[in-house]
Design a protein around this motif. Structure first.
Motif, mmCIF file in Angstrom:
data_model
loop_
_atom_site.group_PDB
_atom_site.id
_atom_site.type_symbol
_atom_site.label_atom_id
_atom_site.label_comp_id
_atom_site.label_asym_id
_atom_site.label_seq_id
_atom_site.Cartn_x
_atom_site.Cartn_y
_atom_site.Cartn_z
ATOM 1 N N SER A 130 0.834 -1.202 0.000
ATOM 2 C CA SER A 130 0.000 0.000 0.000
ATOM 3 C C SER A 130 0.871 1.256 0.000
ATOM 4 N N LEU A 131 1.922 1.252 0.797
ATOM 5 C CA LEU A 131 2.828 2.395 0.848
ATOM 6 C C LEU A 131 3.552 2.603 -0.475
ATOM 7 N N LEU A 132 4.015 1.532 -1.070
ATOM 8 C CA LEU A 132 4.713 1.656 -2.345
ATOM 9 C C LEU A 132 3.774 2.148 -3.443
ATOM 10 N N GLY A 133 2.487 1.842 -3.290
ATOM 11 C CA GLY A 133 1.496 2.290 -4.270
ATOM 12 C C GLY A 133 1.256 3.789 -4.252
ATOM 13 N N VAL A 134 1.563 4.444 -3.137
ATOM 14 C CA VAL A 134 1.360 5.903 -3.035
ATOM 15 C C VAL A 134 2.694 6.648 -2.955
ATOM 16 N N PHE A 137 8.815 7.936 -4.301
ATOM 17 C CA PHE A 137 10.130 7.326 -4.462
ATOM 18 C C PHE A 137 10.308 6.377 -3.288
ATOM 19 N N PHE A 138 11.042 5.285 -3.453
ATOM 20 C CA PHE A 138 11.304 4.438 -2.299
ATOM 21 C C PHE A 138 12.740 3.933 -2.313
ATOM 22 N N ILE A 139 13.197 3.530 -1.145
ATOM 23 C CA ILE A 139 14.578 3.095 -0.962
ATOM 24 C C ILE A 139 14.583 1.668 -0.428
ATOM 25 N N ILE A 140 15.377 0.802 -1.047
ATOM 26 C CA ILE A 140 15.544 -0.576 -0.597
ATOM 27 C C ILE A 140 16.899 -0.687 0.097
ATOM 28 N N VAL A 141 16.892 -1.213 1.306
ATOM 29 C CA VAL A 141 18.140 -1.389 2.063
ATOM 30 C C VAL A 141 18.547 -2.854 2.023
ATOM 31 N N ILE A 142 19.795 -3.092 1.651
ATOM 32 C CA ILE A 142 20.340 -4.455 1.664
ATOM 33 C C ILE A 142 21.702 -4.426 2.346
ATOM 34 N N THR A 143 22.223 -5.592 2.655
ATOM 35 C CA THR A 143 23.589 -5.735 3.144
ATOM 36 C C THR A 143 24.389 -6.535 2.121
ATOM 37 N N PRO A 144 25.714 -6.428 2.132
ATOM 38 C CA PRO A 144 26.536 -7.083 1.109
ATOM 39 C C PRO A 144 26.782 -8.556 1.399
ATOM 40 N N ASP A 145 25.708 -9.334 1.385
ATOM 41 C CA ASP A 145 25.839 -10.779 1.588
ATOM 42 C C ASP A 145 24.872 -11.490 0.650
ATOM 43 N N PRO A 146 25.149 -12.724 0.304
ATOM 44 C CA PRO A 146 24.330 -13.438 -0.692
ATOM 45 C C PRO A 146 22.855 -13.512 -0.349
ATOM 46 N N ALA A 147 22.504 -13.742 0.922
ATOM 47 C CA ALA A 147 21.092 -13.866 1.297
ATOM 48 C C ALA A 147 20.341 -12.558 1.059
ATOM 49 N N LYS A 162 3.368 -6.836 -9.169
ATOM 50 C CA LYS A 162 2.297 -6.050 -8.570
ATOM 51 C C LYS A 162 2.176 -4.662 -9.200
ATOM 52 N N ASN A 163 2.911 -4.443 -10.280
ATOM 53 C CA ASN A 163 2.840 -3.195 -11.047
ATOM 54 C C ASN A 163 3.156 -1.962 -10.203
ATOM 55 N N ILE A 164 4.140 -2.095 -9.329
ATOM 56 C CA ILE A 164 4.617 -0.938 -8.575
ATOM 57 C C ILE A 164 5.519 -0.130 -9.498
ATOM 58 N N THR A 165 5.149 1.104 -9.772
ATOM 59 C CA THR A 165 5.844 1.889 -10.796
ATOM 60 C C THR A 165 6.697 3.024 -10.228
ATOM 61 N N ALA A 166 6.648 3.277 -8.926
ATOM 62 C CA ALA A 166 7.445 4.361 -8.339
ATOM 63 C C ALA A 166 8.934 4.103 -8.554
ATOM 64 N N ASP A 167 9.685 5.175 -8.741
ATOM 65 C CA ASP A 167 11.124 5.058 -8.900
ATOM 66 C C ASP A 167 11.747 4.663 -7.561
ATOM 67 N N LYS A 238 19.326 14.780 -5.511
ATOM 68 C CA LYS A 238 19.515 14.865 -6.961
ATOM 69 C C LYS A 238 18.504 13.987 -7.687
ATOM 70 N N ARG A 239 18.295 12.778 -7.146
ATOM 71 C CA ARG A 239 17.324 11.867 -7.762
ATOM 72 C C ARG A 239 15.923 12.438 -7.702
ATOM 73 N N LEU A 240 15.569 13.019 -6.563
ATOM 74 C CA LEU A 240 14.212 13.561 -6.376
ATOM 75 C C LEU A 240 13.963 14.749 -7.272
ATOM 76 N N GLN A 241 15.009 15.516 -7.573
ATOM 77 C CA GLN A 241 14.846 16.670 -8.464
ATOM 78 C C GLN A 241 14.497 16.236 -9.882
ATOM 79 N N ASN A 242 14.888 15.016 -10.237
ATOM 80 C CA ASN A 242 14.653 14.530 -11.594
ATOM 81 C C ASN A 242 13.352 13.757 -11.752
ATOM 82 N N LEU A 243 12.587 13.621 -10.684
ATOM 83 C CA LEU A 243 11.321 12.879 -10.781
ATOM 84 C C LEU A 243 10.282 13.681 -11.575
#
Length: 243
Positions: A130-134, A137-147, A162-167, A238-243
């Motif tokens: 629901s949040l991604l639908g509105v 822009f969104f940010i995905i956090v990962i760590t540098p490991d295979p899992a 799910k047709n999430i189109t936000a950058d 910078k990314r947000l300025q280009n949206l």
């Protein structure tokens, strides 16, 4: 500007990133960090007591002014904890968390704040979708490991289904200089279409700051983590300025 911070895997430092990113954004613009996860991590990390929060807003059991909390050290930064309703009624909370209720709250918050940062549960759930639908822009956090990287691939495939189109962009958290090979980093770039916003180092200052109920910048703005989160925010703007 609605910006959820998400992950499919727990333990990647998503809430830590949410807090420190929000603190840095609030140096120039009014920013609110909203917790939507049952763990209430944001209030806990700031050592704040709460009676109500975002879950009470969703069910109209509290008003906006009742759940907004100030961060004394940064006057532009406010938070909303998840609250207690979600702890007592987790299934109902997820079932009733939908975009129409969310949009009403967002409309009111956008009258007061430039940035609306949402900390989320570390999985694919109805609230997250629901949040991604509105989201703007969104940010995905990962760590540098295979899992973590494997979960990123699954997450991106699910968003496409799910047709999430936000950058979006990716933050790689918990980096060590000798931990990740160039080939491994290139693989992350490839599956994310070179969408890496920045990297954050593994830094003992993060735990020390949490122990003092504050952000890394406020605890030690010369630390490696503080310097890198500053770079991430520059890239984000910078990314947000280009949206």
């Amino acid at each position: 500007m609605v910006i959820p911070i998400v992950s499919l895997k727990g333990g990647v430092g998503k809430s830590t990133v949410s807090i420190n990113l929000s603190d840095m954004l609030a140096l120039e613009e009014k920013t609110i960090l909203i917790d939507t996860d049952q763990q209430n991590s944001i209030a806990s990390l700031f050592c704040k007591r709460y009676k109500a929060g975002f879950s009470e807003l969703i069910f109209e059991e509290a008003k906006l002014d009742d759940v907004i909390m100030e961060i004394e050290e940064n006057k532009n930064l406010h938070i909303i904890p998840t609250g207690r309703y979600v702890i007592e009624h987790p299934i109902i909370y997820e079932e009733e968390f939908h975009s129409e209720k969310l949009k009403k709250i967002i409309v009111e918050l956008e009258k007061r704040y430039k940035y609306l940062i949402f900390d989320t549960s570390p999985r694919i759930s109805k609230p997250v979708i629901s949040l991604l639908g509105v989201a703007d822009f969104f940010i995905i956090v990962i760590t540098p490991d295979p899992a973590s990287v494997a979960s990123l691939k699954i997450f991106l495939e699910t968003l496409e289904e799910k047709n999430i189109t936000a950058d979006y962009s990716i933050i790689v958290n918990g980096m060590q200089p000798d931990q990740i090979s160039e080939d491994f980093f290139a693989f992350i770039q490839a599956i994310s279409h070179n969408n890496i916003l920045g990297t954050l180092p593994r830094d003992g200052t993060v735990l020390e700051a949490a122990g003092e109920c504050t952000t890394v910048r406020l605890y030690d703005d010369t630390s490696a983590f503080a310097k890198n989160i500053e770079k991430v925010v520059v890239n984000l703007k910078k990314r947000l300025q280009n949206l």
